[in-house]
Design an enzyme around this catalytic site. Structure first.
Site, PDB file in Angstrom:
ATOM      1  N   LYS A  18      68.779   5.995 -31.527  1.00  0.00           N
ATOM      2  CA  LYS A  18      68.393   6.276 -32.720  1.00  0.00           C
ATOM      3  C   LYS A  18      69.632   5.797 -33.807  1.00  0.00           C
ATOM      4  O   LYS A  18      69.320   5.492 -34.890  1.00  0.00           O
ATOM      5  CB  LYS A  18      68.059   7.929 -32.930  1.00  0.00           C
ATOM      6  CG  LYS A  18      69.239   8.768 -32.527  1.00  0.00           C
ATOM      7  CD  LYS A  18      69.018  10.060 -32.792  1.00  0.00           C
ATOM      8  CE  LYS A  18      70.169  11.128 -32.700  1.00  0.00           C
ATOM      9  NZ  LYS A  18      69.969  12.031 -31.926  1.00  0.00           N
ATOM     10  N   ARG A  43      70.868  24.998 -32.358  1.00  0.00           N
ATOM     11  CA  ARG A  43      69.930  24.064 -33.083  1.00  0.00           C
ATOM     12  C   ARG A  43      68.740  24.365 -32.309  1.00  0.00           C
ATOM     13  O   ARG A  43      68.096  25.569 -32.280  1.00  0.00           O
ATOM     14  CB  ARG A  43      70.230  22.721 -33.117  1.00  0.00           C
ATOM     15  CG  ARG A  43      69.546  21.739 -33.875  1.00  0.00           C
ATOM     16  CD  ARG A  43      70.120  20.156 -34.269  1.00  0.00           C
ATOM     17  NE  ARG A  43      69.893  19.540 -32.713  1.00  0.00           N
ATOM     18  CZ  ARG A  43      70.077  18.440 -32.508  1.00  0.00           C
ATOM     19  NH1 ARG A  43      70.757  17.629 -33.564  1.00  0.00           N
ATOM     20  NH2 ARG A  43      69.824  17.794 -31.675  1.00  0.00           N
TER      21      ARG A  43
HETATM   22  C1  LIG Z   1      70.943  12.129 -30.929  1.00  0.00           C
HETATM   23  C2  LIG Z   1      70.691  13.005 -29.818  1.00  0.00           C
HETATM   24  C3  LIG Z   1      71.425  12.838 -28.616  1.00  0.00           C
HETATM   25  C4  LIG Z   1      72.650  11.790 -28.535  1.00  0.00           C
HETATM   26  O1  LIG Z   1      73.628  12.052 -29.072  1.00  0.00           O
HETATM   27  P1  LIG Z   1      75.140  11.399 -28.820  1.00  0.00           P
HETATM   28  O2  LIG Z   1      76.143  12.265 -29.446  1.00  0.00           O
HETATM   29  O3  LIG Z   1      74.793  10.075 -30.090  1.00  0.00           O
HETATM   30  O4  LIG Z   1      75.270  10.917 -27.611  1.00  0.00           O
HETATM   31  C5  LIG Z   1      71.136  13.566 -27.453  1.00  0.00           C
HETATM   32  N1  LIG Z   1      70.337  14.690 -27.497  1.00  0.00           N
HETATM   33  C6  LIG Z   1      69.831  14.874 -28.571  1.00  0.00           C
HETATM   34  C7  LIG Z   1      68.523  15.921 -28.458  1.00  0.00           C
HETATM   35  C8  LIG Z   1      69.684  13.994 -29.711  1.00  0.00           C
HETATM   36  O5  LIG Z   1      68.883  14.427 -30.943  1.00  0.00           O
END
Ligand SMILES: *Cc1c(COP(=O)(O)O)cnc(C)c1O
Length: 362
Positions: A36, A131
């Site tokens: 993403k 969260r």
């Molecule tokens: C964006 C996201 C990740 C990835 O996080 P990074 O810090 O970019 O590795 C993992 N789990 C969830 C639920 C996320 O929303």
């Protein structure tokens, strides 16, 4: 090509992806690649899939849909707890989704039944970051058991947790042991092993490097670390050698250059974003005005000049002001300056259709 231009260093990304994959492999961890942050740019996904990542994950359904439609030989994982309004698309475009609301999981079960498929979920436990996820251990275990027993078109693939997002809570052996413990309890109650116990994101990597990851954690969701080592906070330079931050470099053009005062002239109110500015009177200094702004990079605090003699003073939507008085480089009108991006500016810059993308082999 006109500026700004985003240089994408393909070999650096490949090398980062390989280092993370090897580290995970050494510790019995299956990494899902989170795409993403760079807006699922296909050329980057090609590299990541080429490095052996078997699952691509995003919080955004359109990314996952694009992965499916491009025919990548991978599983797709939805990262954001689904909206009710996207339940149909979640079942359609995600092989796996992260879940925390039984009511939503019920809805997905109905969708999966209609489509005659089985949808896999990872049930999320909130370990204190506040969260997503179920925060009470008992309700978490109960929900897992209900899903297992009552929902024939949902497969409980495993459990997971997310940290360091809202609450800034650091992943530790202690908090991840709680997840691993809950997983063992669920396995006892449902009478089978869970495939996945997902212990977080990039910020969980130091636990792997130091051999402190609790037993039972066998999965991570890694995005930021593929692109910027600073996303793995607390990792010392010598702990995971080879990772590079130079994956994305933004080049912006100088549209005005010369000396100006450093303190604004007139009655001060607020800046273009409604913030009270803070200005230090350093007299007349040489500065460059660049054709790039918050529209492209979110905030000037999320990028840094490659020229260590330059300092960003501020930006509005479409302009950025850089102090170059102490730089030993010779800048001129029409020349460019280069910036390293952090996660948030990568999000903006990769999504911005007005920024040219320039893929570099090395
Ligand atoms: C964006 C996201 C990740 C990835 O996080 P990074 O810090 O970019 O590795 C993992 N789990 C969830 C639920 C996320 O929303």
């Amino acid at each position: 090509m006109t500026y700004p231009i985003l240089d994408v260093n393909m070999e650096t990304i490949r090398s980062n992806a390989r280092i993370i994959m090897e580290l995970c492999g050494e510790h019995g961890i299956e990494p899902a690649a989170v795409i993403k942050g760079f807006n699922a740019m296909p050329r980057i996904m090609d590299v990541i899939v080429g490095e052996g990542y078997k699952c691509l994950a995003s919080s955004r359904i359109p990314h996952l849909r694009a992965i499916r439609e491009a025919g990548y030989p991978v599983l797709t994982m939805g990262l954001r707890i689904p909206m009710r309004s996207e339940a149909e698309d979640v079942v359609r475009y995600c092989d796996i989704s992260l879940e925390s609301e039984l009511e939503t999981i019920n809805l997905l079960n109905g969708e999966a039944e209609r489509r005659k498929v089985v949808h896999k979920i990872i049930l999320m436990r909130d370990l204190g970051d506040l969260r997503e996820g179920i925060i009470e251990s008992e309700r978490f275990v109960d929900t897992a058991c209900l899903v297992e027993k009552n929902l024939p078109n949902i497969e409980l693939l495993g459990v997971g947790s997310n940290l360091s997002c809202y609450g800034s809570v650091r992943p530790t052996a202690k908090n991840l042991s709680v997840l691993a413990g809950d997983a063992v309890e669920i396995e006892r109650l449902i009478g089978r092993r869970l495939d996945v116990v997902s212990g977080g994101a990039s910020t969980s990597i130091p636990l792997l490097v130091r051999g402190e990851m609790p037993r039972g954690i066998n999965h991570l969701r890694v995005g930021g670390a593929l692109m910027h080592r600073v996303e793995i906070f607390g990792l010392r330079d010598d702990e995971l050698p080879g990772l590079s931050d130079d994956t994305f470099i933004l080049r912006a053009e100088i549209i005005e250059i010369g000396e100006k005062p450093t303190y604004p002239i007139g009655e001060l109110a607020v800046d273009c974003f409604g913030n009270a500015g803070s200005y230090e009177d350093r007299g007349l200094r040489r500065r460059a005005l660049l054709a790039v702004g918050a529209f492209d990079i979110a905030s000037f605090e999320k990028i840094s000049p490659l020229d260590s003699g330059a300092r960003i003073l501020g930006c509005s939507s479409d302009h950025m002001i850089v102090d170059i008085h102490d730089s030993d480089r010779l800048y001129r009108l029409g020349g460019t300056m280069e910036f390293r991006l952090r996660y948030q500016s990568m999000l903006w810059a990769t999504a911005n259709g007005m920024i040219e993308k320039n893929y570099r082999a090395s």
